[in-house]
Design a protein around this motif. Structure first.
Motif, PDB file in Angstrom:
ATOM      1  N   GLY A 138       0.783  -1.238   0.000  1.00  0.00           N
ATOM      2  CA  GLY A 138       0.000   0.000   0.000  1.00  0.00           C
ATOM      3  C   GLY A 138       0.810   1.280   0.000  1.00  0.00           C
ATOM      4  N   LEU A 139       2.138   1.173   0.073  1.00  0.00           N
ATOM      5  CA  LEU A 139       3.000   2.355   0.077  1.00  0.00           C
ATOM      6  C   LEU A 139       3.557   2.589  -1.325  1.00  0.00           C
ATOM      7  N   LYS A 140       3.295   3.759  -1.886  1.00  0.00           N
ATOM      8  CA  LYS A 140       3.810   4.094  -3.214  1.00  0.00           C
ATOM      9  C   LYS A 140       5.262   4.565  -3.095  1.00  0.00           C
ATOM     10  N   VAL A 170       7.996   8.187  -0.267  1.00  0.00           N
ATOM     11  CA  VAL A 170       7.031   7.119  -0.010  1.00  0.00           C
ATOM     12  C   VAL A 170       5.714   7.765   0.394  1.00  0.00           C
ATOM     13  N   THR A 171       4.629   7.359  -0.271  1.00  0.00           N
ATOM     14  CA  THR A 171       3.310   7.950  -0.012  1.00  0.00           C
ATOM     15  C   THR A 171       2.367   6.895   0.541  1.00  0.00           C
ATOM     16  N   TRP A 172       1.703   7.229   1.632  1.00  0.00           N
ATOM     17  CA  TRP A 172       0.749   6.345   2.290  1.00  0.00           C
ATOM     18  C   TRP A 172      -0.630   6.458   1.631  1.00  0.00           C
ATOM     19  N   PRO A 173      -1.519   5.511   1.889  1.00  0.00           N
ATOM     20  CA  PRO A 173      -2.867   5.566   1.298  1.00  0.00           C
ATOM     21  C   PRO A 173      -3.646   6.833   1.639  1.00  0.00           C
ATOM     22  N   ASP A 174      -3.315   7.484   2.773  1.00  0.00           N
ATOM     23  CA  ASP A 174      -4.036   8.714   3.137  1.00  0.00           C
ATOM     24  C   ASP A 174      -3.425   9.955   2.480  1.00  0.00           C
ATOM     25  N   ALA A 175      -2.493   9.754   1.522  1.00  0.00           N
ATOM     26  CA  ALA A 175      -1.852  10.813   0.732  1.00  0.00           C
ATOM     27  C   ALA A 175      -0.757  11.557   1.484  1.00  0.00           C
ATOM     28  N   ARG A 209       6.166  12.268   7.697  1.00  0.00           N
ATOM     29  CA  ARG A 209       4.842  12.527   7.113  1.00  0.00           C
ATOM     30  C   ARG A 209       4.247  13.864   7.527  1.00  0.00           C
ATOM     31  N   SER A 210       4.700  14.421   8.639  1.00  0.00           N
ATOM     32  CA  SER A 210       4.201  15.728   9.067  1.00  0.00           C
ATOM     33  C   SER A 210       5.145  16.859   8.671  1.00  0.00           C
ATOM     34  N   GLY A 211       6.179  16.546   7.868  1.00  0.00           N
ATOM     35  CA  GLY A 211       7.092  17.579   7.380  1.00  0.00           C
ATOM     36  C   GLY A 211       8.264  17.865   8.295  1.00  0.00           C
ATOM     37  N   MET A 212       8.456  17.074   9.343  1.00  0.00           N
ATOM     38  CA  MET A 212       9.566  17.291  10.269  1.00  0.00           C
ATOM     39  C   MET A 212      10.874  16.809   9.640  1.00  0.00           C
ATOM     40  N   ALA A 213      11.888  17.676   9.599  1.00  0.00           N
ATOM     41  CA  ALA A 213      13.179  17.318   9.006  1.00  0.00           C
ATOM     42  C   ALA A 213      14.030  16.537   9.998  1.00  0.00           C
ATOM     43  N   TYR A 214      14.855  15.630   9.481  1.00  0.00           N
ATOM     44  CA  TYR A 214      15.728  14.834  10.336  1.00  0.00           C
ATOM     45  C   TYR A 214      16.982  14.429   9.570  1.00  0.00           C
ATOM     46  N   THR A 215      17.995  14.031  10.320  1.00  0.00           N
ATOM     47  CA  THR A 215      19.162  13.351   9.767  1.00  0.00           C
ATOM     48  C   THR A 215      19.378  12.092  10.593  1.00  0.00           C
ATOM     49  N   SER A 216      20.064  11.131  10.012  1.00  0.00           N
ATOM     50  CA  SER A 216      20.328   9.895  10.756  1.00  0.00           C
ATOM     51  C   SER A 216      21.660   9.310  10.321  1.00  0.00           C
TER      52      SER A 216
END
Length: 277
Positions: A138-140, A170-175, A209-216
Motif C-alpha cells: 500500500g505504500l507508493k 514514499v506515499t501512504w494511502p491517506d496521501a 509525514r508531518s514535514g519534520m526534518a531529520y538526519t540519521s
C-alpha cells in the motif's frame, strides 16, 4: 484586635506546601518526544529494503545472458509477476500488474525498472532502479536508487556495494508522504546455500509525514539476512541508528540478531519498545 504571629503555624504551612510540590513533581512523567520520525523512517526503509531482495532474486535467476524473460519462483516475488529483459539496452522490467501477493504476504503492484551496466558480481557494475506506479503493502515508492559494486573479497565471498537513494519518496494511502536521501555502504556476504547477509553503514536525511526534518546515521552496523527478509521481516536483525531532529538525539536499537519486528527507542527522557510493522 491584636494579631498574634504564630511561627509554628507558618512553619507547618511551609512544610506542607513543599511536600505537596514534591509529590506533584514525583508524579510528573517526563514528556516523550514526537517519535513519528523514527516510525515513519522505518516504514520508508522497509519499502526500499524490499527492493534488494527483489533485485538480487531477479539478477541471480536471469543470468543476464541471451534471455528475454526470466523464470522466477513465484514465492520469491508473487504469482503473475512478469520479468522482462532487454539485453540490447541492459534493462530489466518487473511488472506486478494490478497487484499480487507473495507467499510471505507482501503485496506489490506496478512496475520496477532496473538499468544495469553489467553483472553485479563484477567491480564497477551499477544497477539503477526507478519506479512506475510501484507500491509495496500500500505504500507508493518513488525516486532513484543506485547500487554500485565497489569491490569483491573472494576469501570471504563478499561484495561491497555503495547504495544511494536520490529524491526518495514514499506515499501512504491517506496521501501523506515522507522523503529520503541516503548514502550507504553495504557488505553483502554470500553463502553456498543461497543465503546472504547484509551489513549496512551510512547516513540519511529527509522529512517525515508531518514535514519534520531529520538526519540519521548508523552507529552500529545494521544486519539483514535473506531468510528473515523473505519471511516478511524487512527491518534489521540487529544494529543501531541515531536520529537528530528538533535539537534532540534519539537512537533505535534493533536488538541482538533475532528475526522479529521489535526495536527499542531511546530518547532523552526515557525509552520504549516498539513493533515496527
Amino acid at each position: 484586635m491584636k494579631n498574634t504571629f504564630n511561627p509554628t503555624l507558618l512553619f507547618l504551612l511551609l512544610v506542607s506546601a513543599m511536600a505537596f510540590t514534591s509529590c506533584n513533581n514525583m508524579n510528573d512523567t517526563p514528556p516523550e518526544p514526537n517519535l513519528t520520525v523514527v516510525t515513519d523512517d522505518a516504514e520508508v526503509n522497509m519499502a526500499f529494503e524490499d527492493l534488494d531482495n527483489i533485485s538480487l532474486t531477479v539478477l541471480s535467476n536471469s543470468g543476464l545472458s541471451a534471455r528475454t524473460t526470466a523464470s522466477i519462483p513465484a514465492g520469491n516475488l508473487c504469482e503473475g509477476a512478469i520479468v522482462s529483459i532487454d539485453e540490447s539496452t541492459k534493462k530489466i522490467t518487473i511488472n506486478f500488474g494490478d497487484g499480487c501477493t507473495s507467499t510471505n504476504g507482501t503485496i506489490r503492484k506496478g512496475i520496477i525498472k532496473l538499468a544495469y551496466t553489467g553483472n553485479l558480481l563484477f567491480p564497477g557494475a551499477k544497477i539503477t532502479t526507478t519506479f512506475d506506479g510501484y507500491e509495496v503493502n500500500g505504500l507508493k515508492v518513488e525516486g532513484t536508487r543506485t547500487m554500485t559494486n565497489k569491490g569483491v573479497d573472494q576469501e570471504s565471498n563478499s561484495i561491497s556495494l555503495e547504495v544511494k537513494i536520490l529524491n526518495g519518496k514514499v506515499t501512504w494511502p491517506d496521501a501523506t508522504s515522507a522523503t529520503i536521501t541516503s548514502d550507504q555502504m553495504r557488505n553483502l556476504k554470500l553463502s553456498t546455500q543461497g543465503e546472504y547477509e547484509v551489513s549496512i553503514t551510512g547516513t540519511a536525511s529527509g522529512t517525515n509525514r508531518s514535514g519534520m526534518a531529520y538526519t540519521s546515521s548508523v552507529t552500529d552496523d545494521l544486519i539483514f539476512t535473506k531468510s528473515c527478509i523473505e519471511s516478511g521481516v524487512t527491518i534489521p536483525n540487529s544494529g543501531i541508528i541515531a536520529f537528530q531532529f528538533n535539537d534532540i538525539e534519539v537512537t533505535v536499537d534493533y536488538g541482538n540478531g533475532t528475526c522479529d519486528k521489535m526495536a527499542t527507542i531511546f530518547y532523552p527522557t526515557g525509552s520504549k519498545e516498539v513493533t515496527l510493522d
